[in-house]
Design an enzyme around this catalytic site. Structure first.
Site, PDB file in Angstrom:
ATOM      1  N   GLU A 115       0.828  -1.216   0.000  1.00 56.11           N
ATOM      2  CA  GLU A 115       0.000   0.000   0.000  1.00 56.11           C
ATOM      3  C   GLU A 115       0.860   1.264   0.000  1.00 56.11           C
ATOM      4  OE1 GLU A 115      -2.854  -0.593  -0.738  1.00 56.11           O
ATOM      5  OE2 GLU A 115      -3.615  -2.373   0.273  1.00 56.11           O
ATOM      6  N   HIS A 138      -2.825   2.411   8.289  1.00 58.31           N
ATOM      7  CA  HIS A 138      -3.929   1.631   7.714  1.00 58.31           C
ATOM      8  C   HIS A 138      -4.107   0.361   8.542  1.00 58.31           C
ATOM      9  CE1 HIS A 138      -6.346  -0.786   5.021  1.00 58.31           C
ATOM     10  NE2 HIS A 138      -5.357  -1.637   4.807  1.00 58.31           N
ATOM     11  N   HIS A 140      -7.415  -2.872   9.813  1.00 64.54           N
ATOM     12  CA  HIS A 140      -8.687  -3.543   9.506  1.00 64.54           C
ATOM     13  C   HIS A 140      -9.543  -3.707  10.767  1.00 64.54           C
ATOM     14  CE1 HIS A 140      -6.138  -5.822   6.198  1.00 64.54           C
ATOM     15  NE2 HIS A 140      -6.321  -4.545   5.895  1.00 64.54           N
ATOM     16  N   GLU A 168     -17.521  12.573  22.218  1.00 63.34           N
ATOM     17  CA  GLU A 168     -16.257  13.196  21.826  1.00 63.34           C
ATOM     18  C   GLU A 168     -15.852  12.959  20.367  1.00 63.34           C
ATOM     19  OE1 GLU A 168     -13.259  13.151  24.799  1.00 63.34           O
ATOM     20  OE2 GLU A 168     -14.671  14.100  26.169  1.00 63.34           O
ATOM     21  N   HIS A 209     -12.986  -3.323   3.620  1.00 64.08           N
ATOM     22  CA  HIS A 209     -11.549  -3.578   3.758  1.00 64.08           C
ATOM     23  C   HIS A 209     -10.988  -3.037   5.081  1.00 64.08           C
ATOM     24  CE1 HIS A 209      -7.338  -3.801   1.789  1.00 64.08           C
ATOM     25  NE2 HIS A 209      -7.190  -3.533   3.061  1.00 64.08           N
TER      26      HIS A 209
HETATM   27  P1  13P Z   1       0.932  -5.414   3.186  1.00 69.81           P
HETATM   28  O1  13P Z   1       1.303  -6.687   3.880  1.00 69.81           O
HETATM   29  O2  13P Z   1       1.509  -5.320   1.793  1.00 69.81           O
HETATM   30  O3  13P Z   1       1.274  -4.193   4.040  1.00 69.81           O
HETATM   31  O4  13P Z   1      -0.638  -5.402   2.969  1.00 69.81           O
HETATM   32  C1  13P Z   1      -1.512  -5.513   4.057  1.00 69.81           C
HETATM   33  C2  13P Z   1      -2.801  -4.826   3.826  1.00 69.81           C
HETATM   34  O5  13P Z   1      -3.481  -4.476   4.764  1.00 69.81           O
HETATM   35  C3  13P Z   1      -3.244  -4.564   2.432  1.00 69.81           C
HETATM   36  O6  13P Z   1      -4.277  -3.650   2.392  1.00 69.81           O
HETATM   37 ZN    ZN Z   2      -5.460  -3.634   4.242  1.00 66.34          ZN
END
Ligand code: 13P
Ligand code: ZN
Length: 269
Positions: A115, A138, A140, A168, A209
């Site tokens: 990413e 980033h 999940h 908040e 995602h």
């Molecule tokens: P990477 O292992 O390449 O960082 O990818 C993980 C991920 O969350 C892809 O969106």
């Molecule tokens: Zn991801």
């Protein structure tokens, strides 16, 4: 030369990835972080000699010469604390951002996160809004992700729902949350789309995602995602029940005044 593993930015990165794994936001290799470093600070720990040169696959002239600590692709956040030199890397962008010189890390021959386009393009976008921005994160988180299956993906509607779930929220993310539809991850296209969304908010949801957050340091960016994720959790607990109370727009305006923040234009009545 000082030991890089004692550098405050390294210690903080290791603590953050460990904490994110503990929160369940980064299963397997899920999630990635990039942290903009100060060149003079890095020079206290590294000779700045490139070990190898990697192709980025995009151009980002604004980042020429900039140095980032970045999680590796395919690497598990849970393992960063045990082998930081394998799971993390320090890269300096050169040739208008088309190349990245590896200065430290990825010792098993690895490379930065898939990413990387979304990270670097988001840094460019956020720096224009806030020159102090240093982090793109980033992950999940389950509740925000779940929400993208059952909630309207309209950004105003999505933001207002989150704001109404904890008092908040509007204070922590007055710009709200931008939302991308499902897109193929790891591409320049999702990078460009994410960066565009980063022009108006520090949080960008990737439907089905995960989420992107941006901020001035790791703690603040973690806290930003943590707050949105908590709100999503509360929404999932109550969404199927008859609603008796909420935080009204009038009360939101009181929060704006009390905390000196300004809600995204047009998002409150
Ligand atoms: P990477 O292992 O390449 O960082 O990818 C993980 C991920 O969350 C892809 O969106
Ligand atoms: Zn991801």
């Amino acid at each position: 030369m000082k030991d890089i593993l004692t550098a405050p930015f390294m210690v903080e990165m290791i603590r953050t990835t460990t904490n994110m794994y503990a929160h369940g936001w980064d299963e397997r290799n899920g999630g990635n972080i990039s942290l903009l470093l100060d060149e003079a600070e890095v020079a206290e720990y590294l000779d700045m000699h490139p070990i190898r040169v990697l192709e980025t696959g995009f151009a980002a002239p604004e980042l020429n010469g900039k140095i980032f600590l970045v999680t590796g692709t395919g690497k598990y956040f849970k393992n960063v604390q045990y082998a930081p030199d394998v799971n993390l890397g320090i890269v300096r962008l050169t040739e208008n951002g088309t190349k990245a010189e590896l200065l430290w890390g990825y010792t098993d021959g690895g490379r930065f996160t898939s990413e990387f386009p979304a990270h670097m393009m988001s840094h460019v976008a956020r720096m224009k809004v806030d020159p102090l921005n240093r982090v793109v994160m980033h992950c999940h988180p389950a509740n925000l992700l779940a929400m993208t299956y059952v909630h309207d993906l309209d950004e105003k509607a999505f933001t207002r729902t989150l704001w109404q779930m904890c008092t908040e929220c509007i204070v922590v993310f007055p710009d709200g949350v931008n939302v991308l539809p499902w897109m193929l991850c790891g591409t320049n296209e999702i990078g460009i789309a994410t960066a565009k969304k980063m022009e108006t908010a520090r949080l960008v949801v990737w439907s089905q995602h995960g989420i992107y957050g941006a901020g001035k340091d790791l703690d603040e960016t973690f806290g930003l995602i943590e707050t949105a994720e908590k709100a999503a959790e509360i929404w999932l607990k109550i969404a199927h029940l008859p609603l008796k109370n909420t935080i009204t727009d009038e009360q939101m305006h009181l929060l704006e005044q009390r905390f000196g923040v300004k809600a995204r234009d047009g998002y409150l009545q």
